[in-house]
Design a protein around this motif. Sequence first.
Motif, short mmCIF file in Angstrom:
data_model
loop_
_atom_site.label_atom_id
_atom_site.label_comp_id
_atom_site.label_asym_id
_atom_site.label_seq_id
_atom_site.Cartn_x
_atom_site.Cartn_y
_atom_site.Cartn_z
N GLU A 2 -4.07 -17.47 -10.13
CA GLU A 2 -4.10 -18.65 -10.45
C GLU A 2 -5.04 -19.21 -8.96
N ALA A 3 -5.85 -20.13 -8.90
CA ALA A 3 -6.87 -20.69 -7.83
C ALA A 3 -5.69 -20.96 -6.89
N VAL A 4 -6.06 -20.90 -5.66
CA VAL A 4 -5.50 -21.28 -4.67
C VAL A 4 -5.43 -23.25 -4.60
N GLY A 5 -5.49 -23.65 -5.09
CA GLY A 5 -5.67 -25.02 -5.03
C GLY A 5 -4.58 -26.06 -6.00
N GLU A 6 -4.64 -24.66 -7.23
CA GLU A 6 -3.84 -25.20 -8.62
C GLU A 6 -2.80 -24.93 -8.44
N ASP A 46 -16.10 -25.06 7.35
CA ASP A 46 -16.82 -23.71 7.22
C ASP A 46 -15.17 -22.90 6.82
N GLN A 47 -15.46 -21.86 6.97
CA GLN A 47 -14.59 -21.13 5.74
C GLN A 47 -13.69 -20.30 7.11
N VAL A 48 -13.79 -20.54 8.08
CA VAL A 48 -12.86 -20.73 9.60
C VAL A 48 -11.63 -21.50 8.87
N PHE A 49 -12.47 -22.67 9.92
CA PHE A 49 -11.56 -24.05 9.84
C PHE A 49 -10.89 -24.05 8.55
N ALA A 50 -11.54 -23.74 7.38
CA ALA A 50 -10.95 -23.70 5.65
C ALA A 50 -9.66 -22.97 6.23
N LYS A 51 -9.72 -21.96 6.36
CA LYS A 51 -8.91 -20.89 6.22
C LYS A 51 -7.55 -21.23 7.34
N TYR A 57 -0.89 -24.77 5.32
CA TYR A 57 -0.90 -26.01 4.30
C TYR A 57 0.54 -25.06 3.44
N ALA A 58 -0.05 -23.53 3.14
CA ALA A 58 1.42 -22.63 3.27
C ALA A 58 2.14 -22.66 3.92
N GLU A 65 1.48 -16.44 4.21
CA GLU A 65 0.39 -16.97 4.45
C GLU A 65 -1.01 -16.23 3.84
N GLU A 66 -0.37 -14.69 4.05
CA GLU A 66 -1.24 -13.88 3.81
C GLU A 66 -1.34 -14.26 1.96
N ASP A 67 -1.02 -14.12 0.76
CA ASP A 67 -0.76 -14.04 0.21
C ASP A 67 -1.77 -15.78 -0.76
N ALA A 68 -1.54 -16.57 -0.29
CA ALA A 68 -2.35 -17.72 -0.21
C ALA A 68 -3.52 -18.06 -0.03
N ILE A 69 -4.26 -16.38 1.74
CA ILE A 69 -5.24 -16.37 2.46
C ILE A 69 -6.33 -15.36 0.79
N HIS A 70 -5.08 -14.85 0.46
CA HIS A 70 -6.16 -13.58 -0.21
C HIS A 70 -6.41 -14.83 -1.65
N ARG A 71 -5.56 -15.42 -2.39
CA ARG A 71 -5.90 -16.52 -2.84
C ARG A 71 -7.01 -17.51 -2.59
N PHE A 72 -7.54 -18.14 -1.54
CA PHE A 72 -8.53 -18.36 -1.09
C PHE A 72 -9.60 -17.46 -0.75
N THR A 73 -9.67 -16.66 -0.68
CA THR A 73 -10.58 -15.72 -0.46
C THR A 73 -11.22 -15.82 -1.80
N GLU A 74 -10.42 -15.05 -2.90
CA GLU A 74 -10.74 -15.15 -4.44
C GLU A 74 -11.72 -16.30 -4.90
#
Length: 303
Positions: A2-6, A46-51, A57-58, A65-74
């Motif tokens: 599932e997408a990170v935003g949803e 930029d991507q650094v600030f978005a991460k 948020y997580a 947090e790592e699962d949220a970063i993985h979802r964001f990268t995907e």
Amino acid sequence: MEAVGEFFRQVRETKGLTIDEVASKTRIRTDFLKALEDGNFAKLPDQVFAKGFVRTYARSLGLDEEDAIHRFTESAGAFYDKQEERERLRVRQAEDERRRRTNRKTLVLGLGVAVLLLILLLTREQSSILFSRPAPVPPPLALQEPIPILPPPEVAPPDEEETTPAGQVTTGSEEGARATPAEPLVSPAPSASVTPDRVMIQEPSGVQANMPDDPLSGQAVQSPLVLDLEALELTWVVVQIDGGSPHEALLRAGERVTWKGNNQFTLTLGNAGGVRVELNGEPKGPFGPSGSVARDIVLKLEG
């Protein structure tokens, strides 16, 4: 996956939190949180600030947090890859534009130097033509042999007979008999004048020309005007004597030239400060600084 935003929206709504409450808790702007939940990554920094926003948020929702970063990268990896490619393209275009501007400046500078060199060469060529004008060479005086003075014709004695041009015979006893004069064998040259005791060859008008002798007194006739020029520097001069034809000369330093006339001289100096002028022994001028041209200078006796 599932997408990170949803994923963030579902967890937030399950916990009964609003966007404003999460923004107050995480100190992240509301529009950034909405863009993250909607998957609108173009509105995020930029991507650094978005991460960093994803981790915060997580953490506020109690998620890994790592699962949220993985979802964001995907979810956002393809977008940021394209963004990096666009950034590289923008940097390359900026570098190309900077290189083109540098080449244009170099070309303009080269053209300016070439035009300046051409102007200098043309100026130098004109100066060399002006000062290398050959001095007029006066024609050599014609060498003429003295004209022989013929003896008077012989008269026949009284006892002899001679034939007249009309074919008549006359004797020496006839009164009023006359002898026919003989014609001269040689005609005088146009440029020479014969006097009783000598032959004088007249000089052409020009530099250092003397006036002819007075036929009555036998003495040289003095010109009322004598113009003397002495060159201090290289210069060319043009002199018109009594309104006649102009005489031109190129003088080097130390050279002198003299003209004689009756009424006036009209003088043009190519180097006004490089020549000393005297009229009947009286200095005239100066008529300008060195290197300047002075035209139509009239010199004559005053009064």
